[in-house]
Design a protein around this motif. Structure first.
Motif, mmCIF file in Angstrom:
data_model
loop_
_atom_site.group_PDB
_atom_site.id
_atom_site.type_symbol
_atom_site.label_atom_id
_atom_site.label_comp_id
_atom_site.label_asym_id
_atom_site.label_seq_id
_atom_site.Cartn_x
_atom_site.Cartn_y
_atom_site.Cartn_z
ATOM 1 N N GLU A 1 0.826 -1.209 0.000
ATOM 2 C CA GLU A 1 0.000 0.000 0.000
ATOM 3 C C GLU A 1 0.856 1.254 0.000
ATOM 4 N N ALA B 1 -5.113 -2.270 -11.144
ATOM 5 C CA ALA B 1 -6.205 -2.687 -10.273
ATOM 6 C C ALA B 1 -7.367 -3.308 -11.043
ATOM 7 N N LEU C 1 -7.288 0.709 -14.741
ATOM 8 C CA LEU C 1 -7.197 1.381 -13.454
ATOM 9 C C LEU C 1 -5.808 1.144 -12.864
ATOM 10 N N SER D 1 -3.571 1.936 -9.549
ATOM 11 C CA SER D 1 -3.546 2.406 -8.168
ATOM 12 C C SER D 1 -2.138 2.847 -7.821
ATOM 13 N N ASN E 1 -9.312 4.564 -2.525
ATOM 14 C CA ASN E 1 -8.777 5.189 -3.739
ATOM 15 C C ASN E 1 -9.738 6.247 -4.255
ATOM 16 N N LEU F 1 -5.466 6.247 -9.777
ATOM 17 C CA LEU F 1 -6.168 6.248 -8.496
ATOM 18 C C LEU F 1 -5.173 6.590 -7.393
ATOM 19 N N THR F 2 -5.501 7.573 -6.570
ATOM 20 C CA THR F 2 -4.640 7.954 -5.449
ATOM 21 C C THR F 2 -5.171 7.320 -4.160
ATOM 22 N N ARG F 3 -4.239 6.851 -3.344
ATOM 23 C CA ARG F 3 -4.611 6.200 -2.082
ATOM 24 C C ARG F 3 -4.632 7.213 -0.943
ATOM 25 N N GLY G 1 -15.288 1.868 -5.188
ATOM 26 C CA GLY G 1 -14.306 0.908 -4.680
ATOM 27 C C GLY G 1 -14.716 0.319 -3.346
#
Length: 663
Positions: free
Chosen positions: A427, A434, A447, A449, A491, A510-512, A559
């Motif tokens: 992570e 993804a 996608l 991540s 995300n 996608l930003t965590r 998500g």
């Protein structure tokens, strides 16, 4: 398969009307006093009577595991309420407690003799590589609900502690051979010795060779499971007040699968697992109380075909001290130190890492006080654990438990706990594909991540109310729980990239972050009863709901819904043990699992499965068993693969013939 009430009724009739003739030594054959005296280690880090535990805990004894026909730990866990088990390949499993089911259930701590098998790579267990020798398991303790105040971060939803047998109980020789209906053989051998001075040694080795699952069209899913494991355990004389133990293992496992990589199509990759560990523990008694010191070193390596590989080295030291009872108080405290070295290498853009090597150190300290408020009636437990890492902020994880015993048969408990789950290496530092989906105006996008090093720990506040009653020849348990999660990793939309990773398909980045929150709540029911000398029944039923808070962020909410929809809202397991004669056994298990909603086509429907095991003992030293899984239907699917996306895999009807000889 679609739910078919006639099949459930037929299964229940077979279970309830079968009969036989001889008692065994499993949990359902114990008296009231023996049931109450079952020893549990995982709740309070000490040997404790099951009747004195202020927690939802289930103990699977050695005979429970044997008669279940389980060939792996996840299969045995199907007997436990609150534990959701989904197999979606020959060696691929999703196992969780109280929600957040996933291939790598990040909120569940799994230990073998106190050694954590929880990987920091993806915050979960590689069940593919945990091919333990089932005959050498003494018991499996499953604690539902947080155990972080004693066991540390990541024991968020539960703790599974697998306890292996003392070497003194496995002296002599054993050979086990089996073959399935596809002609795949497996062999296990074990030799136990009594040494000079009363010490005992066990050495063993076994192979694994599991046939692949099928695709929806009936072809092989090419995910056959092969491998081997070998090890030893050395114990001091069990008659001494002081005891020491040394154990070690080495293993190698291959678990291939076909990945679905969006615009790049499909990719066959073998996942190769290998590793080794050595563990030493000493327990001794002094005037100052009971002390335990455990240390282990562990090496684990995962090679993902042409994708990349990851290696984790772990060194762990754990000390605990239980003081003599002083008045109404019983104190236990301890310290822990763990060092982990993680190194990775990526060979394709499907998964990339910001850091190839990371050193992680963890220091922990815990204390717990059990207070007798009213003798034999009311007990209060207060505990907390402090953990500090070189990565992330320190965590304080407290618990409060209250146990009321209105009679020798009845136990009522409630508890509140706070627990934390630290972000995994993946992570923090891994960017990965993804999946692929439609994203207007594009018919399909990939996608991606992105990594985020500054993620904080996830946390939960958990409440539980439970009731347990010991019957003359069995027990019943009912538990209500509600767990509120904060700072969950999720995300959000981070931009569009053209050209994409797999041109001409664009990439959605996608930003965590830690902006998600959720609630799981439900009820768990368990029971076991010896109806008569010949028939013993068991029940495990779970009703659960998992909901995320709505944020208004379409990507985040979508998500989160995908994660929630991987969990069934109810599941049921019924078991019957039937002694047909002094030499013959018949064991039946009916499992029903609710549908997984919102899954990609064709989806995961509710299914009902019946498994059967027939055993014949030629003598006290030789037996033959025939096991049949999925007795009523040709095949079914239980889960949609996450993390490493792949097509649905279907489990077909399987037969296994096993012979076991001890001498």
């Amino acid at each position: 398969m679609q739910l078919n009430s006639r099949k459930i009724v037929s299964a229940l009739i077979v279970v309830c009307l079968s009969g036989g003739a001889a008692a065994d030594d499993g949990l359902m054959d114990l008296s009231l006093e023996e049931l109450a005296d079952i020893q549990v280690l995982s709740v309070s880090r000490k040997a404790q009577r099951l009747g004195d535990t202020a927690a939802a805990v289930t103990v699977l004894a050695r005979d429970d595991i044997r008669r279940s026909g389980a060939r792996s730990v996840p299969e045995a866990l199907r007997l436990v309420p609150g534990v959701q088990v989904a197999q979606f390949g020959a060696g691929r499993w999703a196992v969780s407690v109280r929600g957040f089911n996933s291939r790598f259930a990040s909120k569940l701590l799994v230990q073998v003799d106190g050694r954590s098998v929880y990987s920091p790579m993806f915050s979960g267990v590689f069940w593919n590589g945990l091919n333990l020798m089932m005959e050498d398991i003494e018991r499996i303790e499953v604690v539902r609900g947080p155990g972080a105040s004693l066991w540390g971060a990541n024991a968020v939803n539960g703790v599974i502690n697998i306890v292996t047998r003392n070497a003194a109980s496995t002296t002599g020789s054993m050979v086990r051979a089996s073959v399935d209906d596809r002609g795949n053989p497996e062999v296990a051998v074990r030799q136990g010795l009594t040494l000079t001075g009363g010490a005992a040694l066990r050495v063993y080795a076994h192979s694994e060779n599991r046939a692949p699952f099928e695709t929806r069209g009936g072809a092989s899913s090419q995910d056959e499971q092969t491998g081997w494991r070998t090890g030893f355990r050395l114990d001091s004389d069990v008659g001494e007040p002081d005891h020491w133990m040394i154990s070690g293992e080495a293993y190698r496992q291959r678990s291939p699968e076909i990945l679905t990589l969006g615009g790049a199509g499909t990719y066959y990759t073998p996942f190769d697992f290998e590793g080794a560990h050595i563990l030493a523990q000493r327990d001794w008694m002094t005037a100052a109380g009971q002390t335990s010191l455990r240390a282990y070193v562990d090496y684990a390596d995962v090679v993902q075909g042409g994708l990349g590989d990851a290696t984790v080295h772990t060194a762990d030291l754990d000390f605990q001290h239980r003081l003599p009872v002083t008045g109404a108080h019983e104190w236990i405290w301890g310290l822990g130190l763990r060092h982990q070295s993680i190194s990775v290498k990526s060979r394709v853009p499907v998964i990339e890492f910001d850091k190839d090597e990371v050193e992680q150190q963890t220091f922990s300290a815990f204390v717990q006080d059990e207070i007798v408020l009213l003798p034999r009636l009311l007990r209060l437990t207060l505990g907390a654990r402090f953990e500090a890492r070189n990565m992330g902020t320190p965590e304080f994880q407290p618990t409060v438990r209250l146990l009321w015993s209105p009679s020798d048969r009845d136990t009522v408990w409630t508890h509140w706990s706070r627990a934390a789950r630290t972000p995994s290496y993946g992570e923090r530092y891994a960017g990965l594909v993804a999946g692929a989906q439609a994203f207007g105006p594009f018919p399909v996008v990939t996608l991606i991540s992105l990594p985020e090093e500054d993620l904080r720990s996830e946390s939960v506040n958990a409440f539980e109310l439970g009731y347990r009653r010991q019957l003359d020849r069995g027990s019943v348990e009912a538990v209500l729980f509600r767990q509120r999660y904060s700072h969950l990793v999720g995300n959000s939309f981070g931009g569009l990239r053209m050209p994409g990773l797999f041109p001409p398909t664009p990439d959605v980045l996608l930003t965590r972050h830690n902006r998600a929150s959720a609630v799981t709540e439900g009820a768990e029911f368990g029971g076991e009863m010896a109806v008569n000398q010949d028939l013993r029944l068991g029940l495990a039923y779970t009703l659960m709901r998992q909901n995320y808070d709505t944020t208004g962020d379409a990507i985040l909410d979508g998500g989160n819904a995908t994660i929630a929809n991987r969990n069934a809202n109810h599941w049921l397991s019924l078991q019957a043990r039937i002694d047909l004669s002094s030499r013959q056994e018949l064991d039946l298990q009916v499992r029903h699992v609710g549908a997984l909603k919102g899954q990609p086509a064709p989806g995961v429907d509710a299914y009902t499965v019946m498994d059967a095991r027939y055993g014949y003992r030629f003598s006290r030293r030789a037996e033959l068993t025939l096991s049949v899984t999925n007795l009523f239907d040709k095949r079914y699917t239980a889960y949609s693969s996450d993390y490493f996306p792949s097509a649905y895999a279907y489990d077909r009807r399987r037969l296994l013939l096993t012979g076991r000889w001890t001498f």
